[in-house]
Write a protein that holds these residues in place. Structure first.
Motif, PDB file in Angstrom:
ATOM      1  N   ASP A   1       7.269   0.804 -10.901  1.00  0.00           N
ATOM      2  CA  ASP A   1       7.510   2.141 -10.350  1.00  0.00           C
ATOM      3  C   ASP A   1       6.219   2.882 -10.010  1.00  0.00           C
ATOM      4  O   ASP A   1       6.089   3.406  -8.893  1.00  0.00           O
ATOM      5  CB  ASP A   1       8.388   2.964 -11.296  1.00  0.00           C
TER       6      ASP A   1
ATOM      7  N   LEU B   1       4.723   1.343  -6.859  1.00  0.00           N
ATOM      8  CA  LEU B   1       5.413   1.737  -5.625  1.00  0.00           C
ATOM      9  C   LEU B   1       5.054   3.168  -5.215  1.00  0.00           C
ATOM     10  O   LEU B   1       4.961   3.462  -4.021  1.00  0.00           O
ATOM     11  CB  LEU B   1       6.927   1.586  -5.794  1.00  0.00           C
ATOM     12  N   GLU B   2       4.834   4.035  -6.182  1.00  0.00           N
ATOM     13  CA  GLU B   2       4.442   5.419  -5.880  1.00  0.00           C
ATOM     14  C   GLU B   2       3.072   5.476  -5.208  1.00  0.00           C
ATOM     15  O   GLU B   2       2.828   6.346  -4.379  1.00  0.00           O
ATOM     16  CB  GLU B   2       4.375   6.247  -7.167  1.00  0.00           C
ATOM     17  N   ARG B   3       2.178   4.558  -5.570  1.00  0.00           N
ATOM     18  CA  ARG B   3       0.773   4.676  -5.173  1.00  0.00           C
ATOM     19  C   ARG B   3       0.336   3.741  -4.055  1.00  0.00           C
ATOM     20  O   ARG B   3      -0.649   4.029  -3.369  1.00  0.00           O
ATOM     21  CB  ARG B   3      -0.118   4.422  -6.397  1.00  0.00           C
TER      22      ARG B   3
ATOM     23  N   GLY C   1       1.363   2.903  -1.109  1.00  0.00           N
ATOM     24  CA  GLY C   1       1.381   3.342   0.283  1.00  0.00           C
ATOM     25  C   GLY C   1       0.072   3.988   0.713  1.00  0.00           C
ATOM     26  O   GLY C   1      -0.327   3.883   1.882  1.00  0.00           O
ATOM     27  N   ARG C   2      -0.605   4.631  -0.199  1.00  0.00           N
ATOM     28  CA  ARG C   2      -1.856   5.320   0.116  1.00  0.00           C
ATOM     29  C   ARG C   2      -2.926   4.363   0.614  1.00  0.00           C
ATOM     30  O   ARG C   2      -3.726   4.705   1.491  1.00  0.00           O
ATOM     31  CB  ARG C   2      -2.363   6.073  -1.127  1.00  0.00           C
TER      32      ARG C   2
ATOM     33  N   ARG D   1      14.025   2.056  -5.190  1.00  0.00           N
ATOM     34  CA  ARG D   1      12.814   2.828  -5.520  1.00  0.00           C
ATOM     35  C   ARG D   1      11.798   2.724  -4.398  1.00  0.00           C
ATOM     36  O   ARG D   1      11.145   3.704  -4.035  1.00  0.00           O
ATOM     37  CB  ARG D   1      12.223   2.297  -6.828  1.00  0.00           C
ATOM     38  N   ALA D   2      11.659   1.524  -3.827  1.00  0.00           N
ATOM     39  CA  ALA D   2      10.761   1.347  -2.692  1.00  0.00           C
ATOM     40  C   ALA D   2      11.219   2.214  -1.514  1.00  0.00           C
ATOM     41  O   ALA D   2      10.394   2.836  -0.826  1.00  0.00           O
ATOM     42  CB  ALA D   2      10.697  -0.126  -2.289  1.00  0.00           C
TER      43      ALA D   2
ATOM     44  N   GLU E   1      12.747   5.059  -1.684  1.00  0.00           N
ATOM     45  CA  GLU E   1      12.380   6.440  -1.988  1.00  0.00           C
ATOM     46  C   GLU E   1      10.927   6.718  -1.635  1.00  0.00           C
ATOM     47  O   GLU E   1      10.558   7.864  -1.366  1.00  0.00           O
ATOM     48  CB  GLU E   1      12.605   6.736  -3.476  1.00  0.00           C
ATOM     49  N   GLU E   2      10.103   5.670  -1.631  1.00  0.00           N
ATOM     50  CA  GLU E   2       8.682   5.816  -1.295  1.00  0.00           C
ATOM     51  C   GLU E   2       8.405   5.522   0.175  1.00  0.00           C
ATOM     52  O   GLU E   2       7.252   5.408   0.581  1.00  0.00           O
ATOM     53  CB  GLU E   2       7.834   4.904  -2.185  1.00  0.00           C
ATOM     54  N   GLY E   3       9.478   5.377   0.971  1.00  0.00           N
ATOM     55  CA  GLY E   3       9.314   5.215   2.413  1.00  0.00           C
ATOM     56  C   GLY E   3       9.221   3.789   2.909  1.00  0.00           C
ATOM     57  O   GLY E   3       8.875   3.559   4.069  1.00  0.00           O
TER      58      GLY E   3
ATOM     59  N   ARG F   1       6.680  -0.204   6.369  1.00  0.00           N
ATOM     60  CA  ARG F   1       7.093   1.142   6.769  1.00  0.00           C
ATOM     61  C   ARG F   1       7.377   1.201   8.264  1.00  0.00           C
ATOM     62  O   ARG F   1       6.951   0.340   9.003  1.00  0.00           O
ATOM     63  CB  ARG F   1       5.997   2.153   6.430  1.00  0.00           C
TER      64      ARG F   1
END
Length: 199
Positions: free
Chosen positions: A139, A142-144, A146-147, A171-172, A174-176, A199
């Motif tokens: 989790d 997945l939050e980080r 993309g940056r 969850r992925a 939700e992160e786009g 993406r």
């Protein structure tokens, strides 16, 4: 003799290649672009998070035209990857890396569900333990992640049925990210799947 004994001791602190490593390496090598005909600036830049022994990073470096950075929180893993000739960096997930730097990020995370009362008291436990639901490391990744991805960048994430593939795909999302399963292998107690996130 002391050096060999010390090195063998360190190997017990580093996740060594297994079926999951091979599945991720095969999927990444078959799907990563081979790069342009120009110099280094045309080569894809790939990050492997949680490199362990460096097996996956080494396969990608050998079988594609990519420049590969191998990272791990475990200093013993960083040392083993560096000894194997890889560019190795000690890092917590993607925290030290520049925005938009990577064409692909690979990760075989700790995914075994573990009792919350278990202490993560050694490096091998950390390499295997995914927390109560198996997603304690997935989790935050997945939050980080993309940056650090380039605009057309992709993630190759190995997931286990033990950690809930549908939950990870949600969850992925939700992160786009959109997700596609690009490889899988079944074993008596779990199915391993490589997800391509884009993406």
């Amino acid at each position: 003799m002391t050096d060999l004994a010390t090195r063998r001791g360190l190997e017990t602190d580093v996740y060594q290649p297994a079926e999951d490593s091979e599945l991720l390496a095969d999927a990444a090598c078959s799907r990563l672009p081979s790069g342009g005909d120009g110099g280094d600036e045309d080569r894809p830049l790939v990050l492997e998070v949680g490199t362990g022994s460096g097996y996956v990073a080494a396969r990608v470096a050998e079988e594609t035209e990519a420049r590969v950075i191998a990272s791990d929180l475990n200093p013993h893993a960083v040392g083993q990857a560096a000894d194997a000739g890889l560019e190795a960096v000690r890092a917590d997930l993607v925290s030290p890396f520049a925005d938009g730097a990577f064409d692909a990020v690979l990760f075989n995370p700790p995914y075994l569900p573990t009792d919350p009362d278990n202490e993560w008291d050694d490096w091998m436990e950390r390499a295997l333990s995914g927390g109560e639901d198996g997603r304690a490391v997935v989790d935050p990744f997945l939050e980080r992640v993309g940056r650090v991805l380039a605009p057309e960048g992709v993630v190759y994430l190995l997931v286990s049925s033990l950690a809930g593939v549908e939950e990870i795909v949600d969850r992925a999302g939700e992160e786009g990210f959109s997700a596609a399963a690009v490889a899988d292998e079944s074993f008596p107690f779990e199915t391993l799947t490589v997800l391509e996130l884009f993406r």
